[in-house]
Design a protein around this motif. Structure first.
Motif, mmCIF file in Angstrom:
data_model
loop_
_atom_site.group_PDB
_atom_site.id
_atom_site.type_symbol
_atom_site.label_atom_id
_atom_site.label_comp_id
_atom_site.label_asym_id
_atom_site.label_seq_id
_atom_site.Cartn_x
_atom_site.Cartn_y
_atom_site.Cartn_z
ATOM 1 N N UNK A 178 0.823 -1.220 0.000
ATOM 2 C CA UNK A 178 0.000 0.000 0.000
ATOM 3 C C UNK A 178 0.856 1.268 0.000
ATOM 4 N N UNK A 179 2.161 1.114 0.326
ATOM 5 C CA UNK A 179 3.057 2.273 0.330
ATOM 6 C C UNK A 179 3.925 2.341 -0.927
ATOM 7 N N UNK A 180 3.513 1.645 -1.954
ATOM 8 C CA UNK A 180 4.279 1.658 -3.210
ATOM 9 C C UNK A 180 4.413 3.098 -3.716
ATOM 10 N N UNK A 181 5.651 3.517 -3.991
ATOM 11 C CA UNK A 181 5.911 4.863 -4.478
ATOM 12 C C UNK A 181 5.824 5.941 -3.418
ATOM 13 N N UNK A 182 5.778 5.536 -2.129
ATOM 14 C CA UNK A 182 5.591 6.515 -1.054
ATOM 15 C C UNK A 182 6.668 6.457 0.029
ATOM 16 N N UNK A 183 7.703 5.647 -0.188
ATOM 17 C CA UNK A 183 8.749 5.456 0.822
ATOM 18 C C UNK A 183 10.048 6.125 0.376
ATOM 19 N N UNK A 184 10.776 6.713 1.329
ATOM 20 C CA UNK A 184 12.089 7.304 1.038
ATOM 21 C C UNK A 184 13.130 6.743 2.002
ATOM 22 N N UNK A 185 14.308 6.426 1.480
ATOM 23 C CA UNK A 185 15.410 5.925 2.296
ATOM 24 C C UNK A 185 16.715 6.546 1.807
ATOM 25 N N UNK A 186 17.791 6.340 2.569
ATOM 26 C CA UNK A 186 19.108 6.805 2.160
ATOM 27 C C UNK A 186 19.853 5.727 1.395
ATOM 28 N N UNK A 187 20.894 6.128 0.701
ATOM 29 C CA UNK A 187 21.695 5.200 -0.112
ATOM 30 C C UNK A 187 22.912 4.754 0.695
ATOM 31 N N UNK A 188 23.052 3.447 0.963
ATOM 32 C CA UNK A 188 24.189 2.958 1.747
ATOM 33 C C UNK A 188 25.535 3.174 1.068
ATOM 34 N N UNK A 189 25.523 3.428 -0.245
ATOM 35 C CA UNK A 189 26.763 3.700 -0.951
ATOM 36 C C UNK A 189 27.286 5.109 -0.698
ATOM 37 N N UNK A 190 26.436 5.960 -0.125
ATOM 38 C CA UNK A 190 26.835 7.337 0.167
ATOM 39 C C UNK A 190 26.734 7.655 1.661
ATOM 40 N N UNK A 191 25.681 7.181 2.295
ATOM 41 C CA UNK A 191 25.410 7.528 3.685
ATOM 42 C C UNK A 191 25.842 6.429 4.640
ATOM 43 N N UNK A 192 26.696 6.784 5.614
ATOM 44 C CA UNK A 192 27.098 5.811 6.625
ATOM 45 C C UNK A 192 25.925 5.363 7.466
ATOM 46 N N UNK A 193 25.010 6.297 7.779
ATOM 47 C CA UNK A 193 23.819 5.947 8.559
ATOM 48 C C UNK A 193 22.961 4.930 7.817
ATOM 49 N N UNK A 194 22.789 5.151 6.517
ATOM 50 C CA UNK A 194 22.006 4.216 5.717
ATOM 51 C C UNK A 194 22.695 2.849 5.654
ATOM 52 N N UNK A 195 24.018 2.852 5.618
ATOM 53 C CA UNK A 195 24.755 1.594 5.597
ATOM 54 C C UNK A 195 24.524 0.777 6.850
ATOM 55 N N UNK A 196 24.530 1.437 8.012
ATOM 56 C CA UNK A 196 24.269 0.740 9.276
ATOM 57 C C UNK A 196 22.829 0.226 9.305
ATOM 58 N N UNK A 197 21.892 1.045 8.804
ATOM 59 C CA UNK A 197 20.486 0.636 8.749
ATOM 60 C C UNK A 197 20.316 -0.612 7.880
ATOM 61 N N UNK A 198 21.007 -0.665 6.749
ATOM 62 C CA UNK A 198 20.926 -1.832 5.870
ATOM 63 C C UNK A 198 21.394 -3.093 6.609
#
Length: 318
Positions: A178-198
């Motif tokens: 139901x959230x198709x096209x409505x979610x935003x996340x960071x890129x682990x290739x650029x963001x250290x925070x996103x990398x830890x989240x992954x």
């Protein structure tokens, strides 16, 4: 990351365990003889270049201004970028022997370890590190890097776009069709925070989690701070976000809200170091002392950030 120690520090900072309330930052700093000598040497150098991925640019600029307010005559040239980009920049400068970075702040601990292996970190022990929350002292690599930021990461929503009865309750809810096209996340290739989240999501749900998430067509920005702007604008309804940024916007009356997922709020600890060939080493050491100081922790708390010292007040957005 050493999550147990960081989480303990988070609890101490938020709930006031062992904390001493105090007023706002003052332009007058009580300096030890050692810090005063650093300040005198730093004024001769006149400036530093501080590269950081630990906050948005607005807050980092405010930090730079607060430092210069306390230490007039030393200018901070702030560069805000993503964790991977700043690491690539510094490693390239190290290879070409053209280091321009004086102070380096990141959430990506693997970068710190790699720089230490390369003997690329200036060995320095700030006097003010003695005042860190005890559990955060475990995060430090004594003489190399020290914790300067604690950032919880959770789910953010646009309250105008997400009705209360449809609010996500877990990280896995981001994969709901139901959230198709409505979610935003960071890129682990650029963001250290996103990398830890992954890594955290892979441990929770396995790699199949990302296969399900990919079907929802998430918008992927370089920084997780980008996701805050996307839910603010209404371009996306739900995002993986740094809590402090969303609380700040909520306090201003923006239609955003933090959801603390039942499967865990991610707590990131960010550290700071001085490159071995920093062009302004004394000014860099002074900036490190500032980031360990009571004055900086008071400033951070006033700005709604979690202080790293045990003698600082609770963070406040009011």
């Amino acid at each position: 990351m050493r999550m147990r120690g960081i989480a303990a520090a988070l609890g101490a900072a938020i709930f006031g365990i062992g904390l001493v309330a105090s007023g706002g930052a003052s332009a007058q700093v009580q300096m030890s003889d050692g810090v005063k000598k650093l300040y005198d040497a730093a004024k001769k150098e006149g400036e530093i270049t501080w590269v950081t991925s630990q906050s948005n640019a607005e807050y980092a600029e405010d930090v730079a201004k607060d430092f210069t307010k306390h230490y007039p005559g030393v200018k901070v040239n702030m560069v805000r970028t993503t964790g991977q980009v700043q690491f690539q920049r510094l490693t390239q400068e190290i290879k070409s022997n053209t280091v321009s970075v004086d102070v380096y702040s990141t959430y990506e601990e693997t970068h710190l370890v790699e720089l230490k292996k390369q003997n690329a970190i200036l060995n320095f022990k700030p006097e003010n590190a003695a005042g860190l929350v005890d559990s955060l002292k475990e995060v430090a690599e004594d003489g190399y890097w020290y914790p300067t930021a604690v950032s919880p990461v959770a789910i953010g929503i646009n309250t105008k776009a997400v009705p209360p009865d449809q609010e996500p309750k877990t990280w896995d809810d981001l994969t709901n069709p139901k959230w198709k096209g409505q979610v935003a996340i960071g890129h682990p290739g650029f963001s250290g925070s996103a990398g830890v989240w992954v890594m955290a999501m892979e441990r929770l749900y396995g790699w199949a989690y990302f296969d399900r998430l990919a079907k929802n067509d998430p918008q992927i920005g370089r920084s997780i701070v980008d996701a805050v702007n996307l839910i603010l604008s209404g371009e996306r309804k739900i995002a993986m976000i740094p809590i402090s940024n969303v609380l700040e916007q909520e306090a201003k009356g923006s239609p955003v809200k933090v959801i603390y997922p039942s499967d865990g709020t991610l707590v990131l600890g960010g550290s700071t170091l001085i490159p071995a060939k920093a062009p302004h080493p004394n000014a860099a050491k002074l900036f490190m002392e500032y980031m360990m100081s009571k004055e900086f922790s008071e400033f951070a708390a006033k700005e709604g950030r979690i202080p790293v010292r045990a003698d600082a007040p609770k963070p406040s957005l009011g």
